[in-house]
Design a protein around this motif. Structure first.
Motif, PDB file in Angstrom:
ATOM      1  N   GLU A 113      54.589 -73.572 -52.787  1.00  0.00           N
ATOM      2  CA  GLU A 113      54.585 -74.880 -52.112  1.00  0.00           C
ATOM      3  C   GLU A 113      55.991 -75.278 -51.689  1.00  0.00           C
ATOM      4  OE1 GLU A 113      51.063 -74.294 -54.486  1.00  0.00           O
ATOM      5  OE2 GLU A 113      53.183 -74.258 -55.088  1.00  0.00           O
ATOM      6  N   THR A 114      56.979 -74.982 -52.546  1.00  0.00           N
ATOM      7  CA  THR A 114      58.364 -75.294 -52.192  1.00  0.00           C
ATOM      8  C   THR A 114      58.849 -74.394 -51.058  1.00  0.00           C
ATOM      9  OG1 THR A 114      58.888 -76.048 -54.433  1.00  0.00           O
ATOM     10  CG2 THR A 114      60.738 -75.410 -53.044  1.00  0.00           C
ATOM     11  N   ILE A 115      58.550 -73.109 -51.138  1.00  0.00           N
ATOM     12  CA  ILE A 115      58.952 -72.173 -50.081  1.00  0.00           C
ATOM     13  C   ILE A 115      58.416 -72.635 -48.733  1.00  0.00           C
ATOM     14  CG2 ILE A 115      58.731 -69.814 -49.215  1.00  0.00           C
ATOM     15  CD1 ILE A 115      60.621 -70.056 -51.581  1.00  0.00           C
ATOM     16  N   GLU A 116      57.222 -73.190 -48.741  1.00  0.00           N
ATOM     17  CA  GLU A 116      56.621 -73.665 -47.500  1.00  0.00           C
ATOM     18  C   GLU A 116      57.370 -74.880 -46.950  1.00  0.00           C
ATOM     19  OE1 GLU A 116      54.161 -73.644 -44.277  1.00  0.00           O
ATOM     20  OE2 GLU A 116      54.263 -72.147 -45.888  1.00  0.00           O
ATOM     21  N   LYS A 117      57.991 -75.644 -47.818  1.00  0.00           N
ATOM     22  CA  LYS A 117      58.652 -76.881 -47.392  1.00  0.00           C
ATOM     23  C   LYS A 117      60.114 -76.699 -46.997  1.00  0.00           C
ATOM     24  CE  LYS A 117      55.820 -79.849 -50.389  1.00  0.00           C
ATOM     25  NZ  LYS A 117      55.847 -80.737 -51.600  1.00  0.00           N
ATOM     26  N   ILE A 118      60.726 -75.560 -47.382  1.00  0.00           N
ATOM     27  CA  ILE A 118      62.154 -75.388 -47.125  1.00  0.00           C
ATOM     28  C   ILE A 118      62.402 -74.327 -46.057  1.00  0.00           C
ATOM     29  CG2 ILE A 118      62.731 -76.044 -49.490  1.00  0.00           C
ATOM     30  CD1 ILE A 118      63.398 -73.047 -49.997  1.00  0.00           C
ATOM     31  N   GLN A 119      63.624 -74.363 -45.559  1.00  0.00           N
ATOM     32  CA  GLN A 119      64.119 -73.272 -44.719  1.00  0.00           C
ATOM     33  C   GLN A 119      65.501 -72.893 -45.239  1.00  0.00           C
ATOM     34  OE1 GLN A 119      65.802 -73.669 -40.515  1.00  0.00           O
ATOM     35  NE2 GLN A 119      63.839 -72.675 -40.088  1.00  0.00           N
ATOM     36  N   VAL A 120      65.682 -71.634 -45.592  1.00  0.00           N
ATOM     37  CA  VAL A 120      66.976 -71.137 -46.040  1.00  0.00           C
ATOM     38  C   VAL A 120      67.815 -70.805 -44.809  1.00  0.00           C
ATOM     39  CG1 VAL A 120      68.191 -69.373 -47.354  1.00  0.00           C
ATOM     40  CG2 VAL A 120      65.956 -70.192 -48.141  1.00  0.00           C
ATOM     41  N   ASN A 121      68.944 -71.472 -44.673  1.00  0.00           N
ATOM     42  CA  ASN A 121      69.839 -71.245 -43.537  1.00  0.00           C
ATOM     43  C   ASN A 121      71.086 -70.508 -44.007  1.00  0.00           C
ATOM     44  OD1 ASN A 121      69.393 -73.342 -40.789  1.00  0.00           O
ATOM     45  ND2 ASN A 121      67.969 -73.326 -42.502  1.00  0.00           N
ATOM     46  N   LEU A 122      71.361 -69.377 -43.410  1.00  0.00           N
ATOM     47  CA  LEU A 122      72.547 -68.585 -43.719  1.00  0.00           C
ATOM     48  C   LEU A 122      73.511 -68.732 -42.551  1.00  0.00           C
ATOM     49  CD1 LEU A 122      74.028 -66.589 -45.557  1.00  0.00           C
ATOM     50  CD2 LEU A 122      72.745 -64.734 -44.453  1.00  0.00           C
ATOM     51  N   CYS A 123      74.545 -69.566 -42.743  1.00  0.00           N
ATOM     52  CA  CYS A 123      75.441 -69.941 -41.643  1.00  0.00           C
ATOM     53  C   CYS A 123      76.749 -69.157 -41.706  1.00  0.00           C
ATOM     54  CB  CYS A 123      75.743 -71.433 -41.702  1.00  0.00           C
ATOM     55  SG  CYS A 123      74.285 -72.483 -41.556  1.00  0.00           S
ATOM     56  N   GLY A 124      77.101 -68.565 -40.571  1.00  0.00           N
ATOM     57  CA  GLY A 124      78.317 -67.766 -40.461  1.00  0.00           C
ATOM     58  C   GLY A 124      78.039 -66.302 -40.210  1.00  0.00           C
ATOM     59  N   PHE A 125      76.769 -65.958 -40.008  1.00  0.00           N
ATOM     60  CA  PHE A 125      76.336 -64.559 -39.887  1.00  0.00           C
ATOM     61  C   PHE A 125      77.152 -63.832 -38.815  1.00  0.00           C
ATOM     62  CE2 PHE A 125      73.765 -60.885 -39.061  1.00  0.00           C
ATOM     63  CZ  PHE A 125      73.108 -60.630 -40.255  1.00  0.00           C
ATOM     64  N   ASP A 126      77.625 -62.625 -39.156  1.00  0.00           N
ATOM     65  CA  ASP A 126      78.517 -61.901 -38.241  1.00  0.00           C
ATOM     66  C   ASP A 126      78.440 -60.415 -38.553  1.00  0.00           C
ATOM     67  OD1 ASP A 126      80.449 -61.197 -36.428  1.00  0.00           O
ATOM     68  OD2 ASP A 126      82.049 -62.402 -37.335  1.00  0.00           O
ATOM     69  N   VAL A 127      78.109 -59.609 -37.570  1.00  0.00           N
ATOM     70  CA  VAL A 127      78.045 -58.160 -37.785  1.00  0.00           C
ATOM     71  C   VAL A 127      79.270 -57.450 -37.225  1.00  0.00           C
ATOM     72  CG1 VAL A 127      75.537 -58.042 -37.926  1.00  0.00           C
ATOM     73  CG2 VAL A 127      76.652 -57.848 -35.691  1.00  0.00           C
ATOM     74  N   ARG A 128      80.221 -58.219 -36.723  1.00  0.00           N
ATOM     75  CA  ARG A 128      81.475 -57.596 -36.308  1.00  0.00           C
ATOM     76  C   ARG A 128      82.265 -57.207 -37.556  1.00  0.00           C
ATOM     77  NH1 ARG A 128      83.972 -62.347 -32.907  1.00  0.00           N
ATOM     78  NH2 ARG A 128      83.247 -63.372 -34.837  1.00  0.00           N
ATOM     79  N   GLY A 129      83.174 -56.311 -37.387  1.00  0.00           N
ATOM     80  CA  GLY A 129      84.011 -55.929 -38.518  1.00  0.00           C
ATOM     81  C   GLY A 129      84.164 -54.428 -38.617  1.00  0.00           C
ATOM     82  N   THR A 130      85.077 -54.028 -39.461  1.00  0.00           N
ATOM     83  CA  THR A 130      85.360 -52.610 -39.657  1.00  0.00           C
ATOM     84  C   THR A 130      85.298 -52.287 -41.136  1.00  0.00           C
ATOM     85  OG1 THR A 130      87.739 -53.061 -39.780  1.00  0.00           O
ATOM     86  CG2 THR A 130      86.838 -52.453 -37.623  1.00  0.00           C
ATOM     87  N   THR A 131      84.997 -51.047 -41.422  1.00  0.00           N
ATOM     88  CA  THR A 131      85.093 -50.576 -42.788  1.00  0.00           C
ATOM     89  C   THR A 131      86.407 -49.827 -42.920  1.00  0.00           C
ATOM     90  OG1 THR A 131      84.001 -49.311 -44.526  1.00  0.00           O
ATOM     91  CG2 THR A 131      83.808 -48.440 -42.300  1.00  0.00           C
ATOM     92  N   ARG A 132      87.134 -50.118 -43.963  1.00  0.00           N
ATOM     93  CA  ARG A 132      88.494 -49.593 -44.130  1.00  0.00           C
ATOM     94  C   ARG A 132      88.531 -48.595 -45.265  1.00  0.00           C
ATOM     95  NH1 ARG A 132      93.236 -53.900 -44.810  1.00  0.00           N
ATOM     96  NH2 ARG A 132      92.676 -54.207 -42.615  1.00  0.00           N
ATOM     97  N   ILE A 133      89.212 -47.473 -45.015  1.00  0.00           N
ATOM     98  CA  ILE A 133      89.392 -46.434 -46.027  1.00  0.00           C
ATOM     99  C   ILE A 133      90.885 -46.245 -46.240  1.00  0.00           C
ATOM    100  CG2 ILE A 133      88.927 -44.030 -46.658  1.00  0.00           C
ATOM    101  CD1 ILE A 133      86.583 -44.129 -44.644  1.00  0.00           C
ATOM    102  N   ILE A 134      91.332 -46.394 -47.499  1.00  0.00           N
ATOM    103  CA  ILE A 134      92.749 -46.253 -47.822  1.00  0.00           C
ATOM    104  C   ILE A 134      92.949 -44.983 -48.636  1.00  0.00           C
ATOM    105  CG2 ILE A 134      94.745 -47.312 -48.936  1.00  0.00           C
ATOM    106  CD1 ILE A 134      93.387 -50.016 -48.628  1.00  0.00           C
ATOM    107  N   ASN A 135      93.804 -44.103 -48.135  1.00  0.00           N
ATOM    108  CA  ASN A 135      94.135 -42.880 -48.856  1.00  0.00           C
ATOM    109  C   ASN A 135      95.058 -43.228 -50.016  1.00  0.00           C
ATOM    110  OD1 ASN A 135      95.545 -40.435 -49.683  1.00  0.00           O
ATOM    111  ND2 ASN A 135      94.652 -39.464 -47.872  1.00  0.00           N
ATOM    112  N   PRO A 136      94.620 -43.028 -51.269  1.00  0.00           N
ATOM    113  CA  PRO A 136      95.440 -43.454 -52.415  1.00  0.00           C
ATOM    114  C   PRO A 136      96.757 -42.688 -52.552  1.00  0.00           C
ATOM    115  CG  PRO A 136      93.555 -42.171 -53.155  1.00  0.00           C
ATOM    116  CD  PRO A 136      93.353 -42.422 -51.682  1.00  0.00           C
ATOM    117  N   GLN A 137      96.823 -41.492 -51.973  1.00  0.00           N
ATOM    118  CA  GLN A 137      98.059 -40.708 -52.065  1.00  0.00           C
ATOM    119  C   GLN A 137      99.057 -41.100 -50.973  1.00  0.00           C
ATOM    120  OE1 GLN A 137      94.976 -38.906 -52.676  1.00  0.00           O
ATOM    121  NE2 GLN A 137      95.565 -39.277 -54.807  1.00  0.00           N
TER     122      GLN A 137
END
Length: 318
Positions: free
Chosen positions: A103-127
Motif C-alpha cells: 500500500e505504501t509502495i503504491e502511494k510513493i515515488q522514489v526519485n533518484l536525482c542527479g543520475f549521470d552515465v558520463r564518466g570514466t573508469t580509472r586504472i592506476i599502475n601501483p608500480q
C-alpha cells in the motif's frame, strides 16, 4: 571535507598514493587562520592550526536559483539528491523498499536525482603510478547500482518502464512518469541543481559511520530548509547539529524538525517513510519546521555578516 578518506571513498586510492592528506595538513600549518563549516570539524583541524573559525554553508533565499516551484503530484515523492560518491552511504539503508507495505509502495515515488552515465573508469599502475582511463558503460556506473539499490533491484519498476530506462536517454522522462513508483531524474548543471527539490517531498540523507562523514557539512539539512523539504537523516555527525528528532518515545509527533535514523535501526528508513505517508499533516509540519528553525542561521546575509566581522577582527589584531 576531511582529508581522512576511508577505503569506501572513490578517491581513497589516489589520495593515499599521492599523499594528498599530508599536503592538506601541511597547508593548514602554514596559514594564519582556517575557516570550516561545522564545529565538529574544528576538533580535527585544531592540532594543525588552533585559529579555526566556523562559517557554515549558506543560501541566499532571494537568488532565483534557490527558488523552486513544487507542484501538486499524485504520489508522495521520496528520494535522493546526491552525487556519485555516496554508495556506501546508501547501503546504510539496507533494502528499505522491501520493508514497506504494498500500500505504501503504491502511494510513493522514489526519485533518484542527479543520475549521470558520463564518466570514466580509472586504472592506476601501483608500480609506475601511470593512470589510464576509458569511458564507462552505463551498467558500470555508480548510478546504475544506486538505481538497483533504491528500487529493490528494480522490482517496483514496471516492465515497460524498465525497457525505457535501459535505453539511457539523457534528460528524457518516461511518459506519464507521475503514475510510476520510480523516477530517474537526470543530472542538472550548477545553476539548476536546486530545482531537483521540486521532485522531492521527503529527502533521504543516509551516512556511513566514518570520520569523513562525521565532520561533513550539514548541507542537506540547509537545502531542505530553503526548499521546504521533509528530511529523514542518519542520526550522526552533521545531522546532530541543528536537527531535533520529531517523534517522542511513544511514537507521537513532538514538534521536531526531522526524523533521525539510528545506525542500529536501519529498518526505520522504511518505518519513518510509512509514518509520513500515512500522516500528511506531520509531513507538512516537518517541511515547515525545518525551514522555520534553520532559515535565519543559514541565510547568506547572516553568515556574510559573521564573515565580515571575523575579517575585521583579524585586521584589528594586525
Amino acid at each position: 571535507d576531511s582529508w581522512d578518506l576511508s577505503p569506501s571513498h572513490p578517491l581513497h586510492q589516489s589520495n593515499t598514493m599521492f599523499h594528498f592528506d599530508e599536503m592538506v595538513k601541511k597547508n593548514l600549518g602554514v596559514v594564519d587562520y582556517v575557516t570550516t563549516t561545522t564545529p565538529l570539524f574544528v576538533e580535527q583541524i585544531k592540532p594543525f592550526n588552533p585559529n579555526v573559525k566556523v562559517l557554515p554553508n549558506a543560501i541566499d533565499p532571494n537568488d532565483k536559483r534557490f527558488i523552486i516551484d513544487r507542484k501538486p503530484y499524485p504520489k508522495v515523492r521520496v528520494g535522493f539528491v546526491m552525487g556519485s560518491a555516496h554508495e556506501a552511504d546508501v547501503k546504510q539503508m539496507g533494502n528499505f523498499i522491501s520493508l514497506m507495505s504494498p500500500e505504501t509502495i503504491e502511494k510513493i515515488q522514489v526519485n533518484l536525482c542527479g543520475f549521470d552515465v558520463r564518466g570514466t573508469t580509472r586504472i592506476i599502475n601501483p608500480q609506475t603510478h601511470e593512470v589510464t582511463e576509458r569511458a564507462m558503460k552505463p551498467n558500470e556506473t555508480t548510478w546504475y547500482r544506486y538505481e538497483n539499490m533504491v528500487t529493490d533491484n528494480r522490482r517496483i519498476i514496471s516492465e515497460q518502464h524498465r525497457k525505457f530506462l535501459n535505453m539511457y536517454v539523457p534528460q528524457l522522462d518516461y511518459p506519464h512518469v507521475e503514475n510510476e513508483s520510480y523516477r530517474r531524474c537526470w543530472t542538472k548543471d550548477m545553476n539548476h541543481y536546486f530545482s531537483h527539490y521540486e521532485n522531492i517531498d521527503i529527502l533521504y540523507a543516509p551516512l556511513e559511520i566514518k570520520h569523513f562523514n562525521y565532520v561533513k557539512s550539514q548541507l542537506k539539512a540547509i537545502e531542505c530548509c530553503f526548499s521546504h523539504t521533509a528530511l529523514i537523516a542518519q542520526n550522526y555527525g552533521p545531522f546532530t547539529i541543528d536537527l531535533k528528532h520529531a517523534l517522542d518515545e511513544n511514537g507521537n509527533f513532538n514538534g521536531g524538525n526531522a526524523l533521525l535514523v539510528d545506525v542500529d535501526k536501519p529498518e526505520n528508513w522504511a518505518k519513518y517513510t510509512e509514518y509520513l505517508v500515512n500522516n500528511p499533516d506531520v509531513l507538512k509540519a516537518l517541511q515547515n519546521n525545518i525551514h522555520d528553525t534553520l532559515c535565519d542561521k543559514y541565510n547568506l546575509d547572516t553568515v556574510t555578516r559573521d564573515r565580515a566581522e571575523f575579517y575585521k577582527s583579524i585586521l584589528k589584531k594586525k
